[in-house]
Design an enzyme around this catalytic site. Structure first.
Site, PDB file in Angstrom:
ATOM      1  N   CYS A 152       2.902  -5.343  -3.248  1.00  0.00           N
ATOM      2  CA  CYS A 152       2.031  -5.531  -4.408  1.00  0.00           C
ATOM      3  C   CYS A 152       0.666  -6.039  -3.959  1.00  0.00           C
ATOM      4  CB  CYS A 152       2.675  -6.514  -5.381  1.00  0.00           C
ATOM      5  SG  CYS A 152       1.614  -6.886  -6.783  1.00  0.00           S
ATOM      6  N   CYS A 168      -0.923  -8.729  -6.179  1.00  0.00           N
ATOM      7  CA  CYS A 168      -0.329 -10.073  -6.057  1.00  0.00           C
ATOM      8  C   CYS A 168      -0.798 -10.781  -4.791  1.00  0.00           C
ATOM      9  CB  CYS A 168       1.190  -9.995  -5.942  1.00  0.00           C
ATOM     10  SG  CYS A 168       1.980  -9.009  -7.167  1.00  0.00           S
ATOM     11  N   ASP A 169      -0.780 -10.069  -3.690  1.00  0.00           N
ATOM     12  CA  ASP A 169      -0.880 -10.751  -2.399  1.00  0.00           C
ATOM     13  C   ASP A 169      -2.160 -10.440  -1.624  1.00  0.00           C
ATOM     14  OD1 ASP A 169       1.622 -11.796  -2.934  1.00  0.00           O
ATOM     15  OD2 ASP A 169       2.689 -10.163  -1.941  1.00  0.00           O
TER      16      ASP A 169
END
Ligand SMILES: Cc1cc2nc3c(=O)[nH]c(=O)nc-3n(C[C@H](O)[C@H](O)[C@H](O)COP(=O)(O)OP(=O)(O)OC[C@H]3O[C@@H](n4cnc5c(N)ncnc54)[C@H](O)[C@@H]3O)c2cc1C
Lengths: 117, 310
Positions: free
Chosen positions: B133, B136-137
């Site tokens: 993701c 997200c990261d």
């Protein structure tokens, strides 16, 4: 600043410090409302509601809050590069920590290994 | 005894829609999900194309669908281990770690899951450099060199998005051409921070505590090379999660469950909805449509059974 989940939240570093000082078994998931984090909150809500882990306090914490340094700066999280950071505290000390999404089985394995009832 | 009129396996938009229709139709319905209810919608930061709902997070949409199903009387069991399913008899049964669930009809709505490279080093370094993701990261990789594995729309779009953080992004793709829209390819190719390793595959990720690189093999020549990278985003598509029912219903060569217009599978009383079904377009709207049809077909099936019980 807290997350809109069904879990109880830790809002400040002081709150976490007193919680882990006063409570034997604490699991804290520090993340955002993103795809890797939401499933972990869901597992924690289900485990809490199942009653099988009544001896564990389940909490979340907002990663983007400045107060989350209390999780982010833990030596156990220094190599983490994926949300959420999930930390298991026993009698105030870190006994396990994981990075990124975890399944119900993985979370139960940590709880069973480190927090015997 | 956990006996219901209909069991729904999977709580993404397809399963939740089926559950809403069934529960509202006064059927006793239980939805079983091996994960957290919401499915791939939980993977979506912002859904902007669900009619009537202005841009909303996937979490909010999933939570609203779940609340609606519960309000109409659907029982939901989430994060449950599914041990086995027996769909052929008139009374279908699903064995779980929380007991056996039975019903006269079943809606299969297990959706899809991100495809992984299935490397031991990939599992070991997940969350320590390997991610699925980018949204997200991505911010963990500020001014670092990273890899994106894949050559579809998601891989190319995320590669571009990751250049906000990373100093360089190397796209590793197994074919000599991309499976993406022309504009996504052009945007990636015109970004000076992105380079490409075509016809190449990741042999192994390298690193003890955190990712430090990857060994890449050029498929035509077999030549291998180590590339330094502290992050790798694996974005190589989704696979249907039908392995648990593959013995019971007809599935195609891609692992998708084959059904007719009524969402009926090869087994009487067993219906399918959403991304687990053999179909062309996979969206929330199409999953919701499938779930609706599967629920209505299941109700019709139950009524016909009542009329002619033999
Ligand atoms: C990153 C991303 C972004 C997307 N963005 C959009 C968008 O903006 N708009 C849009 O319309 N679509 C979007 N999609 C596609 C959309 O999310 C899917 O088409 C839709 O979620 C499919 O719904 P489903 O119910 O069929 O399956 P899923 O959403 O995959 O749900 C399946 C559920 O079944 C459960 N399950 C799996 N196996 C079992 C089993 N054996 N037993 C019990 N439960 C099981 C899973 O835990 C899951 O909860 C996106 C997809 C992704 C991955």
């Amino acid at each position: 600043m807290t997350l809109p989940t069904g879990l109880e939240h830790v809002a400040t570093a002081d709150e976490l410090t007193s919680l882990i000082a006063e409570t034997e078994h604490v699991m804290v998931c520090c993340g955002r409302m993103g795809p890797m984090c939401v499933p972990v909150y869901g597992v924690m809500e289900d485990l809490r509601d199942s009653g099988d882990y009544a001896h564990v306090e389940f909490r979340d914490m907002l990663f983007d809050s400045p107060e989350s340094h209390v999780i982010r700066d833990l030596p156990e999280c220094s190599s983490f590069r994926g949300l959420p950071f999930t930390v298991y505290f026993k009698n105030g000390s870190v006994v396990a920590a994981t990075s990124s999404i975890q399944s119900a089985e993985q979370i139960k394995a940590q709880l069973d290994q480190h927090f015997s009832g | 005894m956990n006996d219901f009129d209909v069991l729904v396996l999977g709580g993404g938009p397809a399963g939740l829609s089926a559950a809403i229709y069934l529960a509202r139709g006064k059927r006793r319905v239980c939805l079983l999900d091996r994960g957290t209810v919401g499915g791939q919608v939980l993977l979506t930061h912002a859904v902007a194309n669900y009619p009537g709902i202005p841009e909303r997070s996937g979490y909010e949409i999933a939570a609203a669908m779940r609340a609606q199903a519960v309000e109409f009387g659907c029982e939901i069991v989430s994060n449950v281990t599914i041990e086995s399913v027996d769909l052929r008899p008139d009374t279908k049964s699903i064995h779980t770690a929380k007991g056996v669930y039975t019903a006269r009809a079943v809606v299969l709505a297990m959706g899809g899951a991100p495809r992984t490279l299935e490397l031991e080093s990939e599992a070991r370094l997940q969350g320590r450099g390997i991610s699925y993701c980018a949204t997200c990261d991505g911010d963990f990789f500020q001014d670092q060199d990273i890899l994106v594995v894949g050559g579809g729309n998601s891989a190319l779009e995320e590669a571009v998005a990751l250049t906000k953080y990373a100093s360089s992004v190397t796209v590793v793709h197994q074919f000599d051409h991309f499976q993406a829209y022309a504009h996504a390819v052009a945007e990636a190719q015109n970004n000076h921070r992105i380079s490409f390793r075509m016809e190449s595959v990741v042999e192994e990720f390298v690193g003890d505590d955190t990712l430090t690189g990857a060994v890449i093999r050029h498929v035509p020549t077999g030549e291998t090379k180590r590339i330094d990278a502290t992050g790798a985003f694996v974005l190589i598509g989704y696979v249907p999660r039908t392995e648990s029912v593959a013995e019971c219903v007809v599935i195609n060569e891609r692992g998708e469950i084959v059904a007719d217009e009524a969402m009926a599978t090869s087994v009487p009383g067993v219906f399918v909805a959403g991304d687990a079904r053999a179909k062309r377009y996979r969206q929330i709207t199409t999953a919701v449509g499938d779930g609706t049809i599967a629920a209505l077909s299941a109700m019709e099936y139950l009524e016909a059974k009542l009329r002619s019980p033999a």
